[in-house]
Design a protein around this motif. Structure first.
Motif, PDB file in Angstrom:
ATOM      1  N   HIS A  58       0.592  -1.158  -0.140  1.00  0.00           N
ATOM      2  CA  HIS A  58      -0.128  -0.005   0.008  1.00  0.00           C
ATOM      3  C   HIS A  58       0.879   1.169  -0.045  1.00  0.00           C
ATOM      4  O   HIS A  58       0.726   2.087  -0.747  1.00  0.00           O
ATOM      5  N   LEU A  59       1.744   1.171   0.864  1.00  0.00           N
ATOM      6  CA  LEU A  59       2.660   2.358   1.079  1.00  0.00           C
ATOM      7  C   LEU A  59       3.484   2.780  -0.195  1.00  0.00           C
ATOM      8  O   LEU A  59       3.738   3.755  -0.780  1.00  0.00           O
ATOM      9  N   VAL A  60       3.911   1.827  -0.900  1.00  0.00           N
ATOM     10  CA  VAL A  60       4.677   1.662  -2.192  1.00  0.00           C
ATOM     11  C   VAL A  60       3.801   2.101  -3.342  1.00  0.00           C
ATOM     12  O   VAL A  60       3.936   3.247  -4.098  1.00  0.00           O
ATOM     13  N   MET A 344      -6.102   3.338  19.006  1.00  0.00           N
ATOM     14  CA  MET A 344      -5.113   4.408  18.519  1.00  0.00           C
ATOM     15  C   MET A 344      -5.805   4.862  17.265  1.00  0.00           C
ATOM     16  O   MET A 344      -6.566   4.270  16.550  1.00  0.00           O
ATOM     17  N   GLU A 345      -5.524   6.068  16.922  1.00  0.00           N
ATOM     18  CA  GLU A 345      -5.705   6.605  15.515  1.00  0.00           C
ATOM     19  C   GLU A 345      -4.965   6.178  14.154  1.00  0.00           C
ATOM     20  O   GLU A 345      -4.055   5.314  14.563  1.00  0.00           O
ATOM     21  N   PRO A 346      -5.737   5.960  13.221  1.00  0.00           N
ATOM     22  CA  PRO A 346      -4.928   5.522  12.040  1.00  0.00           C
ATOM     23  C   PRO A 346      -3.820   5.966  11.613  1.00  0.00           C
ATOM     24  O   PRO A 346      -3.024   5.429  11.214  1.00  0.00           O
ATOM     25  N   GLN A 347      -3.738   7.306  12.069  1.00  0.00           N
ATOM     26  CA  GLN A 347      -2.213   7.862  11.545  1.00  0.00           C
ATOM     27  C   GLN A 347      -1.051   7.089  12.360  1.00  0.00           C
ATOM     28  O   GLN A 347       0.058   6.898  11.905  1.00  0.00           O
ATOM     29  N   LEU A 348      -1.351   6.843  13.633  1.00  0.00           N
ATOM     30  CA  LEU A 348      -0.291   6.177  14.477  1.00  0.00           C
ATOM     31  C   LEU A 348       0.035   4.788  13.939  1.00  0.00           C
ATOM     32  O   LEU A 348       1.097   4.236  14.013  1.00  0.00           O
ATOM     33  N   LEU A 349      -1.146   4.108  13.817  1.00  0.00           N
ATOM     34  CA  LEU A 349      -1.111   2.819  13.324  1.00  0.00           C
ATOM     35  C   LEU A 349      -0.209   2.630  11.775  1.00  0.00           C
ATOM     36  O   LEU A 349       0.641   1.979  11.664  1.00  0.00           O
ATOM     37  N   TRP A 351       1.891   4.889  10.701  1.00  0.00           N
ATOM     38  CA  TRP A 351       3.491   5.474  11.094  1.00  0.00           C
ATOM     39  C   TRP A 351       4.054   4.147  11.458  1.00  0.00           C
ATOM     40  O   TRP A 351       5.130   4.091  11.067  1.00  0.00           O
ATOM     41  N   LEU A 352       3.676   3.449  12.383  1.00  0.00           N
ATOM     42  CA  LEU A 352       4.249   2.174  13.001  1.00  0.00           C
ATOM     43  C   LEU A 352       4.652   1.241  11.629  1.00  0.00           C
ATOM     44  O   LEU A 352       5.782   0.667  11.699  1.00  0.00           O
ATOM     45  N   HIS A 397       6.224  10.462   8.341  1.00  0.00           N
ATOM     46  CA  HIS A 397       5.073  11.138   8.903  1.00  0.00           C
ATOM     47  C   HIS A 397       4.088  11.707   7.729  1.00  0.00           C
ATOM     48  O   HIS A 397       2.553  11.231   8.079  1.00  0.00           O
ATOM     49  N   SER A 398       4.608  11.905   6.597  1.00  0.00           N
ATOM     50  CA  SER A 398       3.619  12.208   5.426  1.00  0.00           C
ATOM     51  C   SER A 398       2.855  10.929   5.023  1.00  0.00           C
ATOM     52  O   SER A 398       1.749  11.003   4.792  1.00  0.00           O
ATOM     53  N   ARG A 399       3.589  10.098   5.034  1.00  0.00           N
ATOM     54  CA  ARG A 399       2.748   8.820   4.613  1.00  0.00           C
ATOM     55  C   ARG A 399       1.675   7.953   5.869  1.00  0.00           C
ATOM     56  O   ARG A 399       0.898   7.295   5.395  1.00  0.00           O
ATOM     57  N   ALA A 400       1.970   8.744   7.102  1.00  0.00           N
ATOM     58  CA  ALA A 400       1.031   8.225   8.172  1.00  0.00           C
ATOM     59  C   ALA A 400      -0.227   9.282   8.072  1.00  0.00           C
ATOM     60  O   ALA A 400      -1.378   8.830   8.415  1.00  0.00           O
ATOM     61  N   VAL A 401      -0.007  10.448   7.680  1.00  0.00           N
ATOM     62  CA  VAL A 401      -1.382  11.289   7.912  1.00  0.00           C
ATOM     63  C   VAL A 401      -2.042  11.621   6.458  1.00  0.00           C
ATOM     64  O   VAL A 401      -3.096  11.984   6.612  1.00  0.00           O
ATOM     65  N   ARG A 402      -1.566  11.364   5.376  1.00  0.00           N
ATOM     66  CA  ARG A 402      -2.130  11.345   4.004  1.00  0.00           C
ATOM     67  C   ARG A 402      -1.894  10.382   3.179  1.00  0.00           C
ATOM     68  O   ARG A 402      -0.880   9.536   3.265  1.00  0.00           O
ATOM     69  N   THR A 403      -2.885  10.120   2.248  1.00  0.00           N
ATOM     70  CA  THR A 403      -2.594   9.174   1.174  1.00  0.00           C
ATOM     71  C   THR A 403      -2.528  10.299  -0.175  1.00  0.00           C
ATOM     72  O   THR A 403      -2.751  11.431  -0.056  1.00  0.00           O
TER      73      THR A 403
END
Length: 581
Positions: A58-60, A344-349, A351-352, A397-403
């Motif tokens: 997903h991140l890629v 936990m909020e989606p952003q934190l998960l 980010w991990l 951080h950018s990948r955690a808070v937005r797509t």
């Protein structure tokens, strides 16, 4: 638009893989969408280890989308896999479920009380909901639908025609010795797969039917009992006439494979067939699939029979849980993404998973460690805001808070998680009390509504209610501990007076922090503003002793929530009364 391999932001692991995938896609399929893939088996609760199977591609894929390229993230739901065992931790399971072992997951009834039509759909639904909350965009493919509708018919006939070539590849690995140590598994695999990778003679079950009639990479599901406990006894390449016998009930049947849709290729052939069919460029695999003789390695050879190439496939490492052993979805009882998103909020998960390279293991906290993780996240948030974050941290951080589709919903006013948890603990969820306390944290900028601190407040409250043992919950005393107050020596009584006298002027989170740490300094003859470098080591001891006294007087224990938060929660009048005024 021509596909150009170029990193736009940074050289974090996601960007490096995106560069490689874009270049490889241009070589293999120029002008076509980039295809990345994940595979999930809804054999039971899909846990946080399985989530890495999705988050890595997903991140890629999201990075490739950010660069303006078209990309498909396929999730193959392996719902036509056999039901292997009854997992633990599933409500309503009992010995009677064993009668379904060997059937496709979509032919097994859903757990008791489920609103879904079968076992696979029940467990798939929870994962789909979690992926939506995490902002994961994907195209889901049901393998049941693919096989039973005949989508793979040509691939099945091709595999049967080239069964000798497939058998020769598999034969290279059947006699290999077992590795010294079995790698930890993240992706559910069949028992036969585990045995095959250990080099046992049971490899035949995973590799396909092999007997007097020869080797066959295809398993029919029995028309009588519905199970895959079958052996192909004859097959004619010209007519596609296939005969099988069921070892469960002795049922035998002859069918035309060119018209038959009730069976599937065995796993080590099925996976590479799909790589070729879908044109997959990127798909990660767990350590269990990356060892010599495992599915990913063997598939790299078998895929050529179908005219394809093995995807770029980083091995992903183990994901642990604070205080829990290795996860296994077939055994059940392990945390799922839905469990994590409750606290936990989606952003934190996100980010991990984003901040660690796929080959790095990490843990997800369900214990007190979650408070430290949130502190670390908030600190990074601050660095991003003031421009001091390092490039790799900024990328994670950018990948955690937005797509590529936009920002994920977030808490408008993200107060510290540990503070919110303490307030939820002390107030037992009382909203009026919570609003009063949180408004007093920063009197110059009080909250007008709890919606400003949601959903983080709700996550913290869920953590308190579901993961903090009852004997660790905070219960404020109703009446002063008169015996303890009477027994105090003069220095202890003086410390309480200094605290009571300063409450009115320091009634905010920062003010009370300064006050409670400052009382022992003042008693020792130093300024309340003195720094640690200006103070002797004994001051720390005095502070710990003072804190323990306050906790005993307020909550009857030596420890508790952070004192400034606790004091605000109790309220000035009650604090004064409990401290002996």
């Amino acid at each position: 638009m021509p596909i150009v391999a170029q990193s736009t932001e940074t050289t974090d692991w996601v960007s490096r893989f995106a560069d490689e995938v874009i270049e490889e896609s241009e070589r293999r399929a120029p002008g076509k969408p980039v295809v990345v893939a994940s595979g999930l088996s809804p054999s039971g609760p899909i846990h946080l280890g399985n989530l890495r199977e999705v988050m890595t591609p997903h991140l890629v894929a999201d990075e490739i989308r950010r660069r303006g390229h078209e990309v498909r993230h396929l999730i193959s739901w392996d719902d036509y896999d056999r039901y292997r065992k009854v997992p633990n931790g599933v409500e309503g399971t009992d010995a009677s479920w064993a009668e379904h072992i060997g059937k496709p997951l979509t032919s097994v009834p859903a757990p008791a009380g489920s609103a879904y039509p079968n076992w696979a759909e029940h467990f798939k639904a929870a994962m789909v909901a979690s992926l939506a909350e995490l902002g994961v965009e994907f195209d889901g493919i049901s393998q049941t639908a693919q096989y039973t509708s005949g989508v793979y018919r040509e691939q099945i006939l091709h595999a049967m025609k080239h069964r000798g070539d497939i058998d020769a590849i598999l034969e290279q690995y059947r006699t290999k010795k077992a590795p010294a140590k079995k790698q930890q598994s993240q992706k559910p695999v069949d028992d036969a797969e585990l045995e095959a990778e250990a080099g046992s003679g049971a490899a035949e079950e995973d590799d396909g039917s092999s007997g007097s009639a020869g080797y066959f990479p295809y398993k029919p599901f029995c028309a009588s009992c519905g199970k895959d406990l079958t052996t192909v006894t004859a097959y004619d390449d010209d007519t596609t006439e296939l005969t099988y016998v069921c070892t469960e009930d002795g049922f035998t049947e002859t069918v035309l494979l060119s018209e038959f849709n009730r069976g599937k290729l065995v796993w080590k052939v099925d996976w590479p067939m799909r790589w070729a069919y879908e044109g997959v460029i990127f798909e990660p695999s767990g350590v269990d699939h990356s060892s010599p003789g495992s599915s990913f390695q063997v598939g790299g050879q078998i895929v050529g029979i179908f005219g394809g190439e093995r995807p770029i496939g980083p091995m992903y490492a183990f994901v642990g849980i604070s205080g829990m052993a290795k996860m296994s979805s077939s055994k059940g009882g392990v945390p799922t993404p839905g469990d994590a998103l409750q606290i936990m909020e989606p952003q934190l998960l996100r980010w991990l998973y984003a901040r660690r390279r796929p080959n790095q293991s990490f843990k997800i906290a369900f214990d007190q460690e979650i408070q430290r993780l949130y502190d670390e996240w908030d600190k990074l948030d601050g660095k991003v805001a003031d421009g001091s974050a390092l490039p790799a941290d900024l990328a994670a951080h950018s990948r955690a808070v937005r797509t590529a589709a936009g920002e994920l919903p977030r808490t408008p006013r993200p107060m510290p998680y540990r503070t919110l948890a303490s307030v939820a603990d002390i107030t037992a969820g009382d909203e009026d009390q919570s609003l009063r306390i949180l408004s007093e944290l920063d009197p110059a900028n009080p909250l007008s509504t709890l919606d400003e601190v949601r959903p983080r407040l709700d996550k913290a409250e869920a953590w308190i209610n579901t993961h903090v043992p009852a004997d660790q919950r905070t219960i404020v005393r109703d009446e002063p501990d008169t015996e303890l107050l009477k027994s105090l020596d003069e220095p202890s009584q003086q410390s309480l007076r200094l605290l009571r006298d300063g409450l009115a002027d320091h009634w905010s989170l920062d003010g009370l922090s300064h006050l409670v740490y400052g009382v022992p300094k003042v008693q020792a003859g130093f300024s309340a503003d003195a720094t640690a470098k200006e103070l002797p080591p004994e001051i720390k001891t005095a502070q710990r002793t003072f804190f323990a006294l306050l906790y005993r007087l307020l909550v009857g224990r030596d420890t508790g929530p952070r004192l400034p938060t606790l004091l605000l929660a109790v309220g000035q009048d009650r604090v004064r009364r409990l401290l002996g005024e």
